[in-house]
Write an enzyme that holds these catalytic residues in place. Structure first.
Site, PDB file in Angstrom:
ATOM      1  N   ASP A   1       0.849  -1.175   0.000  1.00 16.65           N
ATOM      2  CA  ASP A   1       0.000   0.000   0.000  1.00 16.65           C
ATOM      3  C   ASP A   1       0.895   1.238   0.000  1.00 16.65           C
ATOM      4  O   ASP A   1       2.033   1.198   0.483  1.00 16.65           O
ATOM      5  CB  ASP A   1      -0.908   0.025   1.236  1.00 16.65           C
ATOM      6  CG  ASP A   1      -2.132   0.913   1.036  1.00 16.65           C
ATOM      7  OD1 ASP A   1      -3.231   0.368   0.849  1.00 16.65           O
ATOM      8  OD2 ASP A   1      -1.987   2.150   1.075  1.00 16.65           O
TER       9      ASP A   1
ATOM     10  N   LYS B   1      -1.029   3.021   7.324  1.00 11.82           N
ATOM     11  CA  LYS B   1      -1.865   1.831   7.228  1.00 11.82           C
ATOM     12  C   LYS B   1      -1.011   0.565   7.295  1.00 11.82           C
ATOM     13  O   LYS B   1      -1.333  -0.404   8.010  1.00 11.82           O
ATOM     14  CB  LYS B   1      -2.652   1.873   5.916  1.00 11.82           C
ATOM     15  CG  LYS B   1      -3.773   0.858   5.821  1.00 11.82           C
ATOM     16  CD  LYS B   1      -4.459   0.924   4.471  1.00 11.82           C
ATOM     17  CE  LYS B   1      -5.089   2.274   4.206  1.00 11.82           C
ATOM     18  NZ  LYS B   1      -5.797   2.306   2.904  1.00 11.82           N
TER      19      LYS B   1
ATOM     20  N   THR C   1     -12.377   1.982  -5.843  1.00 11.06           N
ATOM     21  CA  THR C   1     -12.920   2.603  -7.058  1.00 11.06           C
ATOM     22  C   THR C   1     -14.112   3.473  -6.648  1.00 11.06           C
ATOM     23  O   THR C   1     -15.261   3.106  -6.867  1.00 11.06           O
ATOM     24  CB  THR C   1     -13.360   1.547  -8.090  1.00 11.06           C
ATOM     25  OG1 THR C   1     -14.240   0.596  -7.446  1.00 11.06           O
ATOM     26  CG2 THR C   1     -12.166   0.814  -8.654  1.00 11.06           C
TER      27      THR C   1
ATOM     28  N   GLU D   1     -19.869  -6.252   4.400  1.00  6.55           N
ATOM     29  CA  GLU D   1     -19.255  -5.705   5.600  1.00  6.55           C
ATOM     30  C   GLU D   1     -19.923  -6.319   6.826  1.00  6.55           C
ATOM     31  O   GLU D   1     -21.136  -6.417   6.910  1.00  6.55           O
ATOM     32  CB  GLU D   1     -19.369  -4.185   5.612  1.00  6.55           C
ATOM     33  CG  GLU D   1     -18.533  -3.540   4.517  1.00  6.55           C
ATOM     34  CD  GLU D   1     -18.338  -2.045   4.734  1.00  6.55           C
ATOM     35  OE1 GLU D   1     -18.263  -1.614   5.898  1.00  6.55           O
ATOM     36  OE2 GLU D   1     -18.264  -1.327   3.732  1.00  6.55           O
TER      37      GLU D   1
ATOM     38  N   CYS E   1     -20.612   0.703  -1.557  1.00 10.49           N
ATOM     39  CA  CYS E   1     -20.792  -0.178  -2.716  1.00 10.49           C
ATOM     40  C   CYS E   1     -22.077   0.110  -3.483  1.00 10.49           C
ATOM     41  O   CYS E   1     -22.040   0.624  -4.588  1.00 10.49           O
ATOM     42  CB  CYS E   1     -20.751  -1.640  -2.276  1.00 10.49           C
ATOM     43  SG  CYS E   1     -19.103  -2.192  -1.784  1.00 10.49           S
TER      44      CYS E   1
END
Length: 439
Positions: free
Chosen positions: A33, A38, A88, A158, A266
């Site tokens: 990453d 993170k 995205t 989730e 999403c």
């Protein structure tokens, strides 16, 4: 065939979950990453977001020695299969999908690929992206056409991401060759040994599967919420209507729950991006209904505020409101496009004194909306409240005793934005209970 070495590019929700679970399954994994903070947290055994069960899996993966985290994408080069798991998001000022991070990940990885390997997209992208990325990676990689690209969409929920990764209901392999299919099967061997169904298909179909699934679910949710609007107009009860429809095995009860509607990172952005892409390729009319699906969903928020206002005589100025929930769904700390926070912010803007509590998403909410007020528990924010508004269906909210709550509020009024409370039980305890689509 020996187990392939894996890399995972991107350690957000999808990437971190995938990297951790694949290491637990026995694969050597390097996760990359660009965010040092993170990477530092994950390497220290700390999951930087709320997901039940994932911290325990991270501890197992790190203890095994099979999982490494790095900011240097060159360290991913030795892998045989590279999973691209970056975000995205919706493009600012547009319904289009923002492919900046996907393009950047592939552009950064490709120059390090000097032998035959497979690059696998897992991110949700507009149809046609894989074909474009194939040309991009083969142009930039020293190995040229020896680098193939495949698409393997994710279907994580989730709150259930670990189970969905280790025990998926299906795997979709969008591939351009038998070799790519074999590499993917080797990368998922322990999961396939469980009998998990596999759909092998082309790249374009694999790209479409995720947005098609999310669009279908969004349509079902908005359908029952549209019926709630009809029920309100004629004095019918949308919960009884939904229960009746659910008994029809052609329809089923999943995602047929009336209430505040969907949110998160999403469904909203995926249906908008799908409609946008369909218009770009000349078939916008085929999915034009998705615009109304989105509109119905957005209306739920304003109608919930109107329901609260109506309960209080039409004016929220100075009213003390206890808002239960900030996350877009329970078992998550995700506040992206969260209906709960949207309703709380609107009531705040109308002059109400709103206090918010959420079991997991408080810190994210405080960072995003510091102008709002927060509390330490459901009963804390309800103290002296004129009305309680349930906005995220956490189990602890569903299980609160109405008599215990009555001891702290100023008035026994509750708006059930998620249709999860027993209306008869609350009314019997002396509460004025309201929910959209119910008399």
């Amino acid at each position: 065939m020996s187990a392939p070495r894996l890399s995972v590019i991107g350690t957000g929700y999808l990437g971190a979950t995938h990297a951790i679970c694949m290491a637990v399954l026995g694969y050597e994994v390097v996760a990359v990453d660009v965010d040092p903070a993170k990477i530092e947290k994950l390497a220290a055994g700390e999951v930087p977001f709320f997901e039940p069960g994932l911290p325990e899996q991270l501890a197992k993966a790190l203890e095994s020695g099979r999982l490494r985290f790095t900011t240097d994408i060159a360290e991913a080069a030795p892998a045989d299969v590279h999973f691209v798991c970056v975000g995205t998001p919706q493009m600012p000022g547009s319904d289009a999908c923002d492919l900046t991070y996907v393009d950047a990940a592939v552009t950064a990885l490709a120059p390090h690929l000097d032998r035959r390997c497979l690059v696998v997209g897992k991110s949700t992208v507009p149809v046609g992206t894989a074909a474009r990325l194939t040309a991009l990676v083969q142009d930039l990689a020293p190995a040229g056409t020896d680098v193939e690209l495949a698409w393997n969409p994710e279907f994580l929920r989730e709150g259930f991401a670990v189970n969905d990764t280790l025990y998926p209901d299906r795997l979709v392999f969008g591939v351009a060759s038998d070799w790519a299919d074999e590499r993917l099967r080797a990368a998922f061997a322990p999961i396939l040994e469980q009998g998990t169904p596999v759909v092998r298909t082309d790249l374009a179909t694999a790209e479409l599967v995720k947005v098609a699934a999310n669009s279908f679910l969004a349509t079902k949710i908005s359908y029952i919420n549209a019926m709630a609007e009809v029920c309100e107009a004629v004095g019918a009860d949308v919960k009884d209507l939904a229960d009746s429809l659910a008994l029809d095995d052609r329809i089923g009860g999943r995602f047929l729950k009336p209430g505040l509607g969907f949110g998160g990172g999403c469904l909203p952005k995926d249906i908008r991006a799908f409609a946008h892409r369909a218009e770009e390729i000349g078939v916008g009319q085929a999915v034009s209904f998705l615009r109304e699906v989105d509109a119905i969903n957005r209306r739920r928020r304003a109608r919930t505020v109107d329901l609260v206002r109506g309960m209080l005589g039409g004016d929220l100025s100075g009213v003390r409101v206890a808002a239960w929930g900030a996350a877009f769904k329970p078992n998550s700390d995700d506040i992206r496009d969260a209906p709960a926070l949207d309703v709380a912010r609107t009531m705040h803007g109308l002059g109400a004194h709103v206090r918010i509590y959420d079991p997991a998403a408080l810190e994210n909410a405080k960072r995003a909306f510091p102008e709002l007020r927060y509390g330490d528990s459901a009963l804390d924010v309800a103290r002296d409240a004129d009305v309680v508004v349930l906005l995220t269906e956490w189990a602890e909210f569903r299980e609160i005793d109405p008599d215990a709550l009555a001891g702290v509020v100023a008035h026994r009024r509750i708006v059930d934005g998620r249709h999860v409370l027993d209306a008869a039980h609350w009314r019997a305890a002396g509460w004025e209970y309201r929910a959209l689509g119910r008399s």
